[in-house]
Scaffold this active site. Structure first.
Site, PDB file in Angstrom:
ATOM      1  N   ASP A  13       0.877  -1.170   0.000  1.00  0.00           N
ATOM      2  CA  ASP A  13       0.000   0.000   0.000  1.00  0.00           C
ATOM      3  C   ASP A  13       0.916   1.222   0.000  1.00  0.00           C
ATOM      4  O   ASP A  13       1.308   1.720   1.048  1.00  0.00           O
ATOM      5  CB  ASP A  13      -0.906   0.002   1.232  1.00  0.00           C
ATOM      6  CG  ASP A  13      -1.832   1.215   1.255  1.00  0.00           C
ATOM      7  OD1 ASP A  13      -2.206   1.711   0.175  1.00  0.00           O
ATOM      8  OD2 ASP A  13      -2.179   1.668   2.365  1.00  0.00           O
ATOM      9  N   GLU A  73      -2.001  -1.977  -4.292  1.00  0.00           N
ATOM     10  CA  GLU A  73      -3.232  -1.209  -4.413  1.00  0.00           C
ATOM     11  C   GLU A  73      -2.994  -0.081  -5.405  1.00  0.00           C
ATOM     12  O   GLU A  73      -1.993   0.617  -5.338  1.00  0.00           O
ATOM     13  CB  GLU A  73      -3.626  -0.649  -3.045  1.00  0.00           C
ATOM     14  CG  GLU A  73      -4.948   0.085  -3.053  1.00  0.00           C
ATOM     15  CD  GLU A  73      -5.378   0.504  -1.670  1.00  0.00           C
ATOM     16  OE1 GLU A  73      -5.744   1.680  -1.510  1.00  0.00           O
ATOM     17  OE2 GLU A  73      -5.359  -0.339  -0.747  1.00  0.00           O
ATOM     18  N   ASP A 145      -1.998   1.254   7.091  1.00  0.00           N
ATOM     19  CA  ASP A 145      -1.248   1.016   5.860  1.00  0.00           C
ATOM     20  C   ASP A 145      -0.849  -0.457   5.735  1.00  0.00           C
ATOM     21  O   ASP A 145      -0.905  -1.034   4.650  1.00  0.00           O
ATOM     22  CB  ASP A 145      -0.004   1.912   5.805  1.00  0.00           C
ATOM     23  CG  ASP A 145      -0.370   3.378   5.844  1.00  0.00           C
ATOM     24  OD1 ASP A 145      -1.068   3.840   4.926  1.00  0.00           O
ATOM     25  OD2 ASP A 145       0.039   4.066   6.795  1.00  0.00           O
TER      26      ASP A 145
END
Length: 169
Positions: A13, A73, A145
């Site tokens: 992420d 992501e 995160d």
């Protein structure tokens, strides 16, 4: 790739100040947590140095855990163009480390990741964190995160398993 061998997938992420990571192993359809955390670049004013920190940290994590694939992501669209640009550059630094290591990278929209774990693409962060903990059977709590990175890895493993079951390659 045979999941039965216990191969590891890295979820990422990316962020310019905090990049979440999560390593998940799949063995015979069972997912287990290997490691998770956040690479923090601090308040370094020199943005290129922050990108260097991200690249070096991801490269070191890849060497330490030897994943076979990476799930990341996708960058969401931001109202602030400067923020979106920095986020994209941080993503690029992380992906460059993966490319140098020769790893295939798979990108997923945040809504797809959420839907894969929770059943809806509009799930709250707390719902995603709850499902990550359930799927990985862990009681640890992680920074948002890191949870998002673990969710990306779990989503990828679910997608990979579904693709294999459907006979598509």
């Amino acid at each position: 790739m045979q999941a039965e061998a216990g191969q590891i997938v890295l979820g990422l992420d990316p962020g310019s100040r905090a990049t979440g990571y999560g390593f998940v192993r799949e063995r015979s359809g069972v997912l287990t947590l290997v490691a998770a955390g956040v690479v923090r670049t601090g308040n370094e004013a020199d943005f290129p140095r922050r990108l260097g920190v991200i690249y070096a940290a991801v490269a070191a994590l890849l060497a330490a855990h030897a994943p076979v694939e990476v799930a990341v992501e996708n960058v969401f669209v931001s109202k602030n163009a400067a923020t979106a640009l920095k986020l994209g550059q941080a993503r690029g630094a992380a992906l460059a480390a993966c490319a140098v290591a020769g790893l295939p990278v798979f990108s997923y929209e945040p809504t797809i990741i959420k839907k894969s774990l929770v059943g809806t693409g509009r799930a709250e962060k707390s719902q995603v964190a709850f499902m990550v903990a359930r799927v990985l059977a862990c009681r640890e709590t992680f920074a948002v995160d890191a949870t998002d990175a673990l969710a990306a890895a779990v989503c990828h493993l679910n997608q990979r398993r579904l693709t294999r079951l459907c006979g598509a390659r």
